[in-house]
Design an enzyme around this catalytic site. Structure first.
Site, PDB file in Angstrom:
ATOM      1  CG  ASP A   1      -6.535  -1.426  -1.605  1.00  0.00           C
ATOM      2  OD1 ASP A   1      -6.837  -2.633  -1.762  1.00  0.00           O
ATOM      3  OD2 ASP A   1      -5.593  -1.053  -0.886  1.00  0.00           O
TER       4      ASP A   1
ATOM      5  CG  ASP B   1      -1.962  -1.073   1.206  1.00  0.00           C
ATOM      6  OD1 ASP B   1      -2.473  -1.374   0.116  1.00  0.00           O
ATOM      7  OD2 ASP B   1      -2.297  -1.615   2.278  1.00  0.00           O
TER       8      ASP B   1
END
Length: 158
Positions: free
Chosen positions: A132, A112
């Site tokens: 995401d 991330d």
């Protein structure tokens, strides 16, 4: 139909490219301000699902992801090809699911790197990635599809 699968492939490619760039060019925990303090790159790893839930349960993610991917492809071929918004939504969902699945398979964790602070409510949004974002956009588009589809059905009845 190739157009739709190209959307999923684009999401996967962009997701994996951006994650590779982060892994190769940033130290874990490194922070690069883009629009300080609201948007930044922050090299982070997630061994769980959204917001770090179910950390260390990789076997569960493998099973769930395979089931979800099969379901998305099935639903696309039975329903998604009939409606462009639904088709695009499902392919964004597919690309996002596969993008994070690749990380779990190859790295044992998800990379991330997008950090966002929402200024109005001073909320530090959980760090996320391209996959995401595609998943989130897909869910919003599916909800819009449901609303529009209900309106169409109501017009036909009246």
């Amino acid at each position: 139909m190739i157009f739709y699968y190209a959307i999923a492939a684009l999401v996967i490619g962009l997701d994996q490219l951006t994650k590779w760039l982060i892994v190769k060019n940033m130290e874990l925990g490194e922070h690069i301000a883009i629009l300080d303090p609201y948007i930044a790159l922050l090299s982070h790893r997630n061994r769980g699902a959204a917001w770090g839930m179910l950390e260390g349960k990789m076997w569960l993610f493998f099973i769930v992801t395979i089931v979800v991917v099969v379901a998305i492809i099935y639903f696309f071929h039975t329903e998604g090809k009939k409606d462009q918004l639904l088709g695009v939504s499902l392919m964004l969902l597919l690309g996002g699911a596969i993008g994070n699945f690749i990380d779990r398979l190859l790295r044992g964790e998800v990379v991330d790197f997008i950090s966002v602070l929402i200024p109005v409510i001073h909320y530090d949004f959980p760090i996320f990635n391209v996959a995401d974002a595609a998943l989130t956009i897909a869910v919003i588009l599916i909800l819009l599809h449901v609303v529009f589809d209900e309106k169409k059905k109501k017009k036909k009845v009246s």
